[in-house]
Scaffold this motif. Structure first.
Motif, mmCIF file in Angstrom:
data_model
loop_
_atom_site.group_PDB
_atom_site.id
_atom_site.type_symbol
_atom_site.label_atom_id
_atom_site.label_comp_id
_atom_site.label_asym_id
_atom_site.label_seq_id
_atom_site.Cartn_x
_atom_site.Cartn_y
_atom_site.Cartn_z
ATOM 1 N N GLY A 1 0.687 -1.253 0.100
ATOM 2 C CA GLY A 1 0.040 -0.037 0.062
ATOM 3 C C GLY A 1 0.947 1.243 0.119
ATOM 4 O O GLY A 1 0.572 2.155 -0.772
ATOM 5 N N ALA A 2 2.057 1.201 1.016
ATOM 6 C CA ALA A 2 2.911 2.378 0.850
ATOM 7 C C ALA A 2 3.469 2.592 -0.537
ATOM 8 O O ALA A 2 3.602 3.767 -1.024
ATOM 9 C CB ALA A 2 3.947 2.233 2.048
ATOM 10 N N ALA A 3 3.905 1.489 -1.337
ATOM 11 C CA ALA A 3 4.552 1.680 -2.467
ATOM 12 C C ALA A 3 3.592 2.142 -3.403
ATOM 13 O O ALA A 3 3.800 2.813 -4.549
ATOM 14 C CB ALA A 3 5.100 0.287 -2.944
ATOM 15 N N ILE A 4 2.362 1.806 -3.698
ATOM 16 C CA ILE A 4 1.193 2.538 -4.546
ATOM 17 C C ILE A 4 1.054 3.710 -4.032
ATOM 18 O O ILE A 4 0.900 4.728 -5.092
ATOM 19 C CB ILE A 4 0.012 1.551 -4.284
ATOM 20 N N ALA A 5 0.902 4.244 -2.811
ATOM 21 C CA ALA A 5 0.841 5.698 -2.433
ATOM 22 C C ALA A 5 1.837 6.351 -2.899
ATOM 23 O O ALA A 5 1.644 7.811 -3.607
ATOM 24 C CB ALA A 5 0.387 5.772 -0.866
ATOM 25 N N VAL B 1 1.326 9.597 -5.455
ATOM 26 C CA VAL B 1 1.778 10.802 -5.017
ATOM 27 C C VAL B 1 2.730 11.591 -5.320
ATOM 28 O O VAL B 1 2.833 12.577 -5.850
ATOM 29 C CB VAL B 1 1.753 10.794 -3.315
ATOM 30 N N PHE B 2 4.029 10.943 -5.347
ATOM 31 C CA PHE B 2 5.425 11.494 -5.975
ATOM 32 C C PHE B 2 5.718 11.296 -7.223
ATOM 33 O O PHE B 2 6.575 12.290 -7.891
ATOM 34 C CB PHE B 2 6.464 10.775 -5.007
ATOM 35 N N LEU B 3 4.995 10.273 -8.094
ATOM 36 C CA LEU B 3 5.441 10.161 -9.662
ATOM 37 C C LEU B 3 4.434 10.937 -10.338
ATOM 38 O O LEU B 3 4.642 11.217 -11.563
ATOM 39 C CB LEU B 3 5.618 8.775 -9.948
ATOM 40 N N VAL C 1 3.082 8.403 -14.789
ATOM 41 C CA VAL C 1 2.858 7.088 -14.616
ATOM 42 C C VAL C 1 2.005 6.414 -15.957
ATOM 43 O O VAL C 1 2.393 5.438 -16.556
ATOM 44 C CB VAL C 1 2.291 6.367 -13.525
ATOM 45 N N HIS C 2 1.200 7.176 -16.376
ATOM 46 C CA HIS C 2 0.356 6.994 -17.315
ATOM 47 C C HIS C 2 1.038 6.998 -18.674
ATOM 48 O O HIS C 2 0.860 5.992 -19.723
ATOM 49 C CB HIS C 2 -0.926 7.882 -17.282
#
Length: 61
Positions: free
Chosen positions: A30-34, A38-40, A45-46
């Protein structure tokens, strides 16, 4: 299993069935997804995944 399960019932079930390692892995995921969202920033990402799909030969339009 009751037809009227509540969130508290599910939390109690998870508390009794999940190990500490499983909970830590889920929180880490969950932290990796957040972090990614948030930061990238979503448009970055898209665009990266969009370009990857085209490079892989997948038509997405």
């Amino acid at each position: 299993m009751s037809s009227h399960e509540t969130v508290i019932d599910r939390l109690e079930l998870a508390r009794s069935d999940l190990s500490l390692a499983q909970v830590a892995a889920a929180l880490g995921f969950g932290a990796a997804i957040a972090f990614t969202l948030v930061f990238l920033q979503e448009p970055l990402v898209h665009d990266a995944t969009h370009n990857f799909r085209h490079a892989a030969g997948i038509a997405c339009h």
